[in-house]
Design an enzyme around this catalytic site. Structure first.
Site, PDB file in Angstrom:
ATOM      1  N   HIS A 106       0.712  -2.022  -0.094  1.00 54.81           N
ATOM      2  CA  HIS A 106      -0.089   0.078  -0.256  1.00 54.81           C
ATOM      3  C   HIS A 106       0.763   1.554   0.218  1.00 54.81           C
ATOM      4  O   HIS A 106       1.110   1.931  -1.140  1.00 54.81           O
ATOM      5  CB  HIS A 106      -0.962  -0.037   1.501  1.00 54.81           C
ATOM      6  CG  HIS A 106      -2.010   1.023   1.031  1.00 54.81           C
ATOM      7  ND1 HIS A 106      -3.147   1.095   0.703  1.00 54.81           N
ATOM      8  CD2 HIS A 106      -1.589   2.541   2.063  1.00 54.81           C
ATOM      9  CE1 HIS A 106      -3.348   2.798   0.785  1.00 54.81           C
ATOM     10  NE2 HIS A 106      -2.691   3.896   2.011  1.00 54.81           N
ATOM     11  N   GLU A 107       1.683   1.340   0.620  1.00 54.76           N
ATOM     12  CA  GLU A 107       2.535   2.502   0.954  1.00 54.76           C
ATOM     13  C   GLU A 107       3.326   2.592  -0.191  1.00 54.76           C
ATOM     14  O   GLU A 107       3.830   3.645  -0.568  1.00 54.76           O
ATOM     15  CB  GLU A 107       2.934   2.207   2.484  1.00 54.76           C
ATOM     16  CG  GLU A 107       2.392   2.507   3.972  1.00 54.76           C
ATOM     17  CD  GLU A 107       1.589   3.891   3.666  1.00 54.76           C
ATOM     18  OE1 GLU A 107       1.879   4.820   3.213  1.00 54.76           O
ATOM     19  OE2 GLU A 107       0.696   3.697   4.326  1.00 54.76           O
ATOM     20  N   HIS A 156       1.847   4.656  -2.751  1.00 55.85           N
ATOM     21  CA  HIS A 156       1.788   6.208  -2.977  1.00 55.85           C
ATOM     22  C   HIS A 156       3.318   6.719  -3.088  1.00 55.85           C
ATOM     23  O   HIS A 156       3.499   7.768  -3.473  1.00 55.85           O
ATOM     24  CB  HIS A 156       1.523   6.302  -1.259  1.00 55.85           C
ATOM     25  CG  HIS A 156       0.110   6.621  -0.630  1.00 55.85           C
ATOM     26  ND1 HIS A 156      -0.632   6.912  -0.833  1.00 55.85           N
ATOM     27  CD2 HIS A 156       0.387   5.941   0.631  1.00 55.85           C
ATOM     28  CE1 HIS A 156      -1.469   6.511  -0.126  1.00 55.85           C
ATOM     29  NE2 HIS A 156      -1.588   5.954   0.656  1.00 55.85           N
ATOM     30  N   HIS A 181       3.652   6.914  -6.931  1.00 63.58           N
ATOM     31  CA  HIS A 181       2.715   7.931  -6.914  1.00 63.58           C
ATOM     32  C   HIS A 181       3.831   9.412  -7.397  1.00 63.58           C
ATOM     33  O   HIS A 181       3.355  10.647  -8.226  1.00 63.58           O
ATOM     34  CB  HIS A 181       1.108   7.865  -6.262  1.00 63.58           C
ATOM     35  CG  HIS A 181       0.482   9.021  -6.626  1.00 63.58           C
ATOM     36  ND1 HIS A 181      -0.963   9.165  -5.689  1.00 63.58           N
ATOM     37  CD2 HIS A 181      -0.264   9.545  -7.532  1.00 63.58           C
ATOM     38  CE1 HIS A 181      -1.580  10.371  -6.802  1.00 63.58           C
ATOM     39  NE2 HIS A 181      -1.695  10.395  -7.811  1.00 63.58           N
TER      40      HIS A 181
HETATM   41 ZN   LIG Z   1      -2.576   4.943   1.946  1.00 66.37          ZN
END
Ligand SMILES: [Zn+2]
Length: 681
Positions: free
Chosen positions: A471-472, A475, A478
């Site tokens: 998940h991290e 980011h 991104h």
């Molecule tokens: Zn998050």
């Protein structure tokens, strides 16, 4: 001290403008903040004093270029205040909070600056702007208007007072929470009471005790959410009760770390500020500038999901109660039993023992052969350790990221272990944001809170920790893939109810067959995770989703409830308000506590997710719809990765996010994939 000695005053000369952590000393911060604020105010004065007609160049772009010293020092300072807090930093943060709030207001509420932006906005059609610049103008105009730039002078004074007071209160909330979280760590005298934990977990508890001068004892440190991961395996019911009770006691014990008065005052002041700005509530004010647009739209979504989630949780509760009886228990299932009996039912029903997975989730393999591998397959990027580059703590490692053709992408800094100086949870932030205007590269960081194993032992992650890492890293991608002109649009600088979407999508690769097969290998034997185990993990994917969705929705609804109060409402009792808000939506099952209760709800009271905690499920609609797209289009391919990178990740906040979504997906998102995933039909 000569200015030239302050490392924040000039761009770093290290690769990728990596902040020179080795040179930064405590005494550099305050002078750099002061110099940075003064420099930016001088830059703003130069803009507003310009007698020439406002142009994009002399106003908008000048504004984008302003404040670089402040940006450099603030980024480093606040990264460290989360990752490696010191007493010095905590005190300085409290001292700076009102000054920084006042500084931001001095710019956003400057009438001459606003007049120039408004003048440009009025003429925007005749300015012949490229789409990113037109969007920049619109964003400045909207944000400054929402910040109060169009208010009367008297109202601006009130607004400034409110902002300053709020920044002090939210900083104090976070400080109290960290202190109470450390104070409430559960001290265990006898190792027998830790029955059910693995060797690594027990040695981590012994290590945490030793760090506190409690050699010979064991300390279980709390995590941010209500439920602690060890609740799933601790066989001693009394210890489970102590652990959950400690977690839920944060901020409500009276004394100097009690957060109840802060919750009441923060929400009261936010409601007053919203009214000053022309909104019925803080939630209305916040959502006006999100993709959701209104609290009613948020409520429509949450109310649609809550009854089905609560119903599923009640079904799960019955199954768990039966498991209690089957194992000879003669008690009513309590909140601290949920995870423990969930594991029993999971094992009985799917024969999946999540603790049996840990040996297949060794941190280095997960990182290199899982997380990095998936990114290489999708985007062609590669990762090279740069031990010659140092970050803020020896535990934070630096990797250089490059495209397939060798061209640079940026730096990725990984800081995975828990420390008393680190706040709870997991997060990504950008140390340097990409911008072609400023010629800056990208440096992103990931922080996790994985308990550190004993020296020489491998770090074996839980299923949830692996999910969190994927998940991290979503980011991080991104941020790394940003391809924008203006720094304010880079990477994760998007609407809050959009920002979780790319990170959630990246979780899909954790269990993707080719990825899982590549990293999930036994740390000792190197054997692949047995196919049976893999199949059962997949089959059990919607298992316990009633609980997971309920505890999340309860927190999201609580956050909305606190922020839908009006300036005329008087709330005096935190516990009563919480109880009423949860009962109103049927999420008041005492066995399913909210993921966060108000007094330790950092997202909403200090973390910038105020009236925005709904964002996770809001963006999960896009996530689930995107997972469906990848699955329908061949999954882990360069073509798919490049499309996602070019049309979505790289765009960052430089345009309408839902337009970027349509460009990627070919249509608006559908909600059905989310309902299917969470078993909510
Ligand atoms: Zn998050």
């Amino acid at each position: 001290m000569a200015d030239s000695a302050n490392p924040f005053l000039a761009p770093s000369t290290l690769p990728y403008q990596l902040p020179p952590f080795g040179e930064i000393r405590n005494e550099h911060y305050r002078p750099a903040f002061d110099a940075g604020m003064a420099e930016q105010l001088a830059e703003i004065t130069a803009i507003t004093a310009d007698p020439a007609e406002p142009t994009v160049e002399n106003t908008l772009i000048a504004l984008e270029r302003s404040g670089q010293v402040l940006q450099r020092v603030a980024t480093v300072f606040f990264s460290l205040s989360s990752s490696d807090a010191t007493e010095f930093g905590t005190a300085l943060e409290e001292e700076l909070a009102p000054l920084l709030a006042a500084h931001a207001d001095a710019i956003r509420l400057d009438p001459a600056l606003y007049a120039r932006i408004a003048s440009l906005q009025e003429r925007c059609d005749s300015l012949d702007l490229d789409p990113e610049t037109a969007y920049l103008l619109e964003r400045y105009h909207t944000e400054y208007t929402l910040a109060g730039a169009a208010l009367s002078d008297a109202d601006k004074v009130s607004l400034r007072d409110l902002n300053m007071r709020l920044s002090t209160l939210t900083t104090r909330f976070e400080k109290n929470l960290l202190a109470d979280t450390n104070d409430l760590a559960v001290v265990i005298d006898d190792v027998a009471e830790l029955d059910g934990l693995g060797d690594g977990e027990i040695s981590a508890a012994a290590g945490a005790a030793a760090e506190r001068g409690l050699t010979g004892k064991y300390v279980i440190t709390l995590v941010l959410p209500t439920s602690h991961p060890y609740l799933a395996s601790l066989t001693n019911r009394a210890v489970r009760e102590r652990l959950l009770t400690a977690s839920r006691s944060r901020g409500i014990r009276g004394g100097e770390h009690d957060n109840r008065e802060l919750v009441l005052e923060i929400t009261r002041l936010r409601a007053r500020r919203a009214r000053l700005l022309g909104f019925a509530s803080h939630a209305a004010y916040v959502t006006a500038d999100e993709t959701a647009k209104s609290p009613e739209a948020v409520a429509g979504m949450l109310d649609r999901l809550a009854p089905a989630a609560a119903r599923n949780a009640r079904d799960e509760q019955q199954a768990l109660q039966a498991a209690v009886r089957d194992s000879g228990g003669d008690f009513e299932l309590a909140a601290w039993d949920w995870a423990f009996y969930t594991e029993k039912v999971r094992q009985a029903r799917y024969d999946v023992d999540t603790s049996a997975m840990r040996p297949y989730f060794e941190l280095e393999r997960v990182l290199h052969d899982g997380v990095f591998y998936a990114a290489t397959r999708l985007y062609g990027i590669t990762f090279t350790a740069r031990p010659d580059l140092t970050a803020w703590n020896p535990e934070a490692r630096v990797f250089e990221v490059a495209n397939e053709d060798g061209s640079p992408v940026g730096l990725y800094i990984a800081d995975f272990y828990t420390r008393d100086s680190k706040r709870g949870g997991a997060w990504m932030n950008a140390l340097v944001s990409q911008s072609t205007l400023l010629g800056t590269p990208t440096i992103v960081t990931n922080n996790l809170n994985v308990p550190k194993p004993a020296a020489g032992s491998p770090t074996l992650l839980s299923f949830d920790e692996v999910t969190t890492l994927f998940h991290e890293f979503g980011h991080a991608l991104h941020g790394l893939f940003a391809q924008v002109t203006y720094p304010r649009f880079a990477g994760t600088n998007v609407y809050r109810d959009f920002v979780e979407f790319p990170s959630q999508v990246n979780e899909m690769w954790m269990l993707w067959p080719e990825v899982l097969a590549n990293y999930a290998r036994h740390y000792r034997t190197g054997e692949s995770m047995p196919q049976e185990l893999v199949d059962r993990i997949r089959e059990s994917a919607t298992f316990n989703e009633g609980f997971a969705t309920s505890e999340y929705l309860a927190a999201a609804l609580l956050d909305q409830a606190w922020h839908r109060i009006t300036a005329d409402d008087t709330v005096a009792d935190v516990a009563a308000f919480e109880a009423a808000a949860l009962a109103a939506v049927g999420l008041d099952n005492p066995v399913v506590p909210t993921r966060y209760a108000s007094t330790y709800f950092a997202h909403t009271f200090s973390g910038g997710y105020d009236a925005g905690y709904y964002s996770y499920i809001w963006s999960e609609v896009l996530d689930a719809d995107t997972v469906a797209w990848f699955t329908e289009n061949g999954g882990l391919t360069r073509a798919n990765g490049d499309r996602f990178r070019d049309r979505l990740l790289g765009v960052g906040g430089s345009g309408d996010p839902l337009a970027a979504y349509r460009s990627f997906r070919g249509r608006d998102a559908h909600i059905q994939p989310l309902l299917d995933r969470r078993g909510l039909d």
